[in-house]
Design a protein around this motif. Structure first.
Motif, short mmCIF file in Angstrom:
data_model
loop_
_atom_site.label_atom_id
_atom_site.label_comp_id
_atom_site.label_asym_id
_atom_site.label_seq_id
_atom_site.Cartn_x
_atom_site.Cartn_y
_atom_site.Cartn_z
N GLY A 190 35.04 -29.60 -71.32
CA GLY A 190 36.41 -30.07 -71.55
C GLY A 190 36.39 -31.47 -72.15
N SER A 191 37.45 -32.21 -71.89
CA SER A 191 37.57 -33.53 -72.53
C SER A 191 36.74 -34.58 -71.79
CB SER A 191 39.04 -33.95 -72.52
OG SER A 191 39.45 -34.15 -71.18
N PRO A 192 36.35 -35.64 -72.49
CA PRO A 192 35.63 -36.73 -71.82
C PRO A 192 36.44 -37.33 -70.67
CG PRO A 192 35.44 -36.94 -74.21
CD PRO A 192 36.41 -35.83 -73.96
N ALA A 193 37.78 -37.37 -70.79
CA ALA A 193 38.60 -37.99 -69.73
C ALA A 193 38.43 -37.22 -68.41
CB ALA A 193 40.06 -38.01 -70.15
N VAL A 194 38.56 -35.90 -68.44
CA VAL A 194 38.42 -35.13 -67.20
C VAL A 194 36.94 -35.03 -66.80
CG1 VAL A 194 38.91 -32.92 -66.05
CG2 VAL A 194 40.59 -33.90 -67.61
N GLY A 195 36.05 -35.10 -67.80
CA GLY A 195 34.62 -35.13 -67.51
C GLY A 195 34.26 -36.30 -66.59
N ARG A 196 34.88 -37.44 -66.86
CA ARG A 196 34.63 -38.63 -66.01
C ARG A 196 35.10 -38.37 -64.58
NH1 ARG A 196 36.38 -41.35 -70.46
NH2 ARG A 196 34.62 -42.27 -71.53
N ILE A 197 36.28 -37.76 -64.46
CA ILE A 197 36.83 -37.47 -63.12
C ILE A 197 35.89 -36.52 -62.38
CG2 ILE A 197 38.77 -36.33 -61.92
CD1 ILE A 197 40.54 -37.35 -64.27
N CYS A 198 35.39 -35.53 -63.11
CA CYS A 198 34.48 -34.54 -62.52
C CYS A 198 33.21 -35.23 -62.01
CB CYS A 198 34.15 -33.51 -63.60
SG CYS A 198 32.78 -32.44 -63.20
N MET A 199 32.64 -36.09 -62.85
CA MET A 199 31.37 -36.72 -62.47
C MET A 199 31.54 -37.69 -61.30
SD MET A 199 28.68 -38.34 -65.06
CE MET A 199 27.12 -38.98 -64.49
N GLU A 200 32.68 -38.39 -61.31
CA GLU A 200 32.96 -39.32 -60.22
C GLU A 200 33.04 -38.58 -58.88
OE1 GLU A 200 35.91 -42.10 -62.00
OE2 GLU A 200 36.40 -42.37 -59.87
N ALA A 201 33.75 -37.43 -58.90
CA ALA A 201 33.89 -36.65 -57.67
C ALA A 201 32.55 -36.06 -57.26
CB ALA A 201 34.93 -35.54 -57.88
N ALA A 202 31.78 -35.58 -58.24
CA ALA A 202 30.49 -34.97 -57.93
C ALA A 202 29.53 -36.00 -57.32
CB ALA A 202 29.88 -34.35 -59.18
N VAL A 209 25.43 -32.63 -62.45
CA VAL A 209 26.43 -32.07 -63.37
C VAL A 209 25.88 -31.93 -64.78
CG1 VAL A 209 28.48 -33.00 -62.19
CG2 VAL A 209 27.35 -34.38 -63.92
N THR A 210 26.42 -30.94 -65.47
CA THR A 210 26.30 -30.89 -66.92
C THR A 210 27.71 -31.10 -67.45
OG1 THR A 210 24.39 -29.42 -67.03
CG2 THR A 210 25.88 -29.37 -68.90
N LEU A 211 27.86 -31.98 -68.42
CA LEU A 211 29.17 -32.21 -69.01
C LEU A 211 29.11 -31.84 -70.49
CD1 LEU A 211 30.10 -35.71 -67.48
CD2 LEU A 211 30.69 -33.44 -66.61
N GLU A 212 29.91 -30.83 -70.85
CA GLU A 212 30.01 -30.43 -72.26
C GLU A 212 31.34 -30.95 -72.76
OE1 GLU A 212 27.78 -28.78 -74.09
OE2 GLU A 212 26.33 -28.46 -72.48
N LEU A 213 31.30 -32.06 -73.48
CA LEU A 213 32.55 -32.74 -73.85
C LEU A 213 32.81 -32.63 -75.35
CD1 LEU A 213 31.93 -35.86 -71.58
CD2 LEU A 213 32.97 -33.68 -70.96
N GLY A 214 33.69 -33.47 -75.85
CA GLY A 214 34.05 -33.35 -77.27
C GLY A 214 33.86 -34.67 -77.99
N GLY A 215 34.75 -34.98 -78.90
CA GLY A 215 34.66 -36.22 -79.65
C GLY A 215 34.90 -35.98 -81.12
N LYS A 216 34.65 -37.01 -81.91
CA LYS A 216 34.93 -36.90 -83.36
C LYS A 216 33.65 -36.60 -84.12
CE LYS A 216 38.21 -39.51 -85.26
NZ LYS A 216 39.30 -38.54 -85.35
N SER A 217 33.48 -35.32 -84.48
CA SER A 217 32.26 -34.93 -85.18
C SER A 217 32.46 -35.04 -86.70
CB SER A 217 31.90 -33.48 -84.82
OG SER A 217 31.66 -33.38 -83.44
N PRO A 218 31.68 -35.88 -87.36
CA PRO A 218 31.92 -36.08 -88.79
C PRO A 218 31.09 -35.14 -89.67
CG PRO A 218 30.38 -37.73 -87.97
CD PRO A 218 30.68 -36.80 -86.82
#
Ligand code: NAD
Length: 454
Positions: A190-202, A209-218
């Motif tokens: 999901g998004s980096p914003a919720v990824g942070r929430i997930c990791m903080e709780a974990a 955790v594995t975090l598959e996030l997004g961003g600006k791919s050029p």
């Protein structure tokens, strides 16, 4: 499901895991086969549900989601025995007399949180890898792709006991309740914003955790590139699924001598591939539509620019972005492609490398030095030379981001490893025992230790 029910579910999964049923490779293969049969049975409903949620044509859902899911099952059918077998490794002489091996253990009960944009692939691919590795699994698909989530729920509940595979519906509240559980592993897309929430709780439970996030791919199109081919492949990768692809090319840098040529070819390809406001995928919801539509004000429209607010649709659009606008700061996740001229390749690469590391990177070029430069020095999760997206369909390479675009990876054996704990076991003989390491320390013992440990 409320927090108490979620707690109870995780407990039940842990009890089932402790029966050791999932350690059996026979069990895992049978369950994967069962999943394949269920997917075949539900294929029409799944294709229709994704169309309902995203307006995605059935051919595209098969090519980019279901087909890859079947391929993942086939991969483990062929490779599971080899991947799961205990691995014998060398033992140094100073550990005489012993042998060493690595046991590929399942973690236990894992949580998989998936997003709405590829609601089948991003739910089932990690599920298959977690099953192959021998875990029990709680799935939490997105609350935005409601139709698809409903069909996946039915499929899962009809075929698997909740103590082995369960699905929790819901949004923010359920996510937070799930993130707080003592899972043995969390796999979040999901998004980096919720990824942070997930990791903080974990972190509170020290859950990996594995975090598959997004961003600006050029993408970069340099002066040596085959412009017609670059345009064709950029259009394919950018406008599929209404631009809502985590590895879509977010924006394109093009050498200043080729801007007009590229824009002309992209427009030609939009026509050839039939991308119009009618055929384009719809934005997933009102909030996302408003967000993407607002980017149309961030520069000069070169092509497109129309909107259909009633259907949450945005025409495939080319834009020359103004500096310091939101479109150049935030992940677009929609069918708007900024085209940005550049002068010098290395200056551009240095500038990109200072931005948050993207999930994907695409270079269109015939210049061997440029290709080498990107392969060697540019930080990104994964990418293609002279194409877009397709690296993710090769199960022999890992898929994942780094820094802002995520951590950890999956697909093929990398997915198996993600959901596996490598447990090392060194087994000693209890008949022979060398006295060197025991007290009292002596000069002759020191000499031997120095001989082996240097
Ligand atoms: P999102 O972060 O907006 O939502 C994810 C889920 O989190 C939703 O179910 C939502 O209800 C929930 N949520 C929202 N706020 C929350 C909070 N405060 N606490 C707990 N849960 C909360 O992400 P999304 O819209 O589902 O996905 C879009 C993003 O995912 C994009 O950035 C895209 O690049 C990325 N993505 C990455 C990949 C990948 O493979 N790396 C794949 C697809 C999408």
């Amino acid at each position: 499901m409320d927090t108490n029910q979620i707690e109870q579910l995780v407990k039940e999964q842990k009890i089932f895991f402790a029966t050791h049923a999932t350690y059996s490779l026979m069990f895992r293969k049978k369950m994967l086969e069962k999943l394949r049969t269920a997917l075949h049975e539900y294929e029409p409903q799944l294709l229709a549900a994704v169309y309902e949620d995203l307006n995605k044509p059935a051919s595209e859902t098969y090519m980019c989601e279901l087909g890859l899911i079947y391929q993942a099952i086939r991969y483990f059918e062929k490779n599971l025995d080899k991947l799961a077998a205990p691995e014998k490794v060398r033992t140094p002489l100073f550990l005489f007399k012993s042998k060493s091996e690595i046991m590929h253990d399942p973690y236990g009960s894992v949580l998989i949180v998936s997003p709405w944009n590829y609601p089948l692939l991003l739910t089932f691919q990690p599920l298959i890898e977690a099953m192959a590795a021998g875990n029990t699994i709680v799935l939490k698909p997105s609350d935005y792709s409601v139709h698809t989530t409903a069909v996946i729920k039915e499929l899962v509940e009809k075929n698997f006991p909740a103590s082995y595979i369960a699905l929790v519906e819901g949004g923010r509240e359920q996510n937070q309740a799930l993130f707080a559980q003592p899972f043995d592993y969390i796999f979040y897309t999901g998004s980096p914003a919720v990824g942070r929430i997930c990791m903080e709780a974990a972190a509170k439970n020290l859950v990996p955790v594995t975090l598959e996030l997004g961003g600006k791919s050029p993408a970069i199109v340099d002066e040596s590139a085959n412009i017609a081919m670059a345009a064709r492949r950029i259009v394919f990768g950018k406008f599929m699924n209404g631009g809502q692809t985590c590895v879509a090319c977010d924006h394109v840098y093009v050498h200043e001598s080729k801007v007009q040529d590229l824009v002309r070819q992209i427009i030609h390809q939009l026509n050839m591939q039939g991308f119009t406001i009618e055929t384009i995928g719809k934005m997933i919801n009102q909030k996302h539509y408003d967000q993407v539509a607002s980017y149309l004000n961030d520069g000069k429209i070169l092509w497109g620019g129309k909107c259909d607010p009633a259907k949450w649709k945005i025409e495939p659009t080319l834009i020359q972005p103004d500096e310091n606008t939101a479109i150049m700061e935030e992940e677009i996740f929609g069918p708007i492609l900024p085209v940005i001229p550049y002068e010098n390749f290395e200056d551009l690469c240095r500038k990109i490398a200072q931005k948050p590391h993207p999930l994907a990177f695409y270079l269109f070029s015939r210049n061997a030095e440029h290709i080498e430069y990107v392969k060697k020095y540019m930080p990104f999760g994964g990418g293609c030379i002279n194409n877009t997206l397709l690296h993710l369909s090769n199960e022999n390479v890992p898929f994942g981001g780094l820094q802002n675009s995520g951590m950890g990876h999956y697909h093929g054996k990398y997915g198996f490893e993600t959901f596996t704990h490598d447990k090392s076991v060194v087994s000693f003989s209890d008949r022979i025992d060398l006295p060197v390491m025991y007290r009292p320390y002596k000069k002759w013992k020191d000499t031997i230790i120095h001989l082996f440990l240097k």
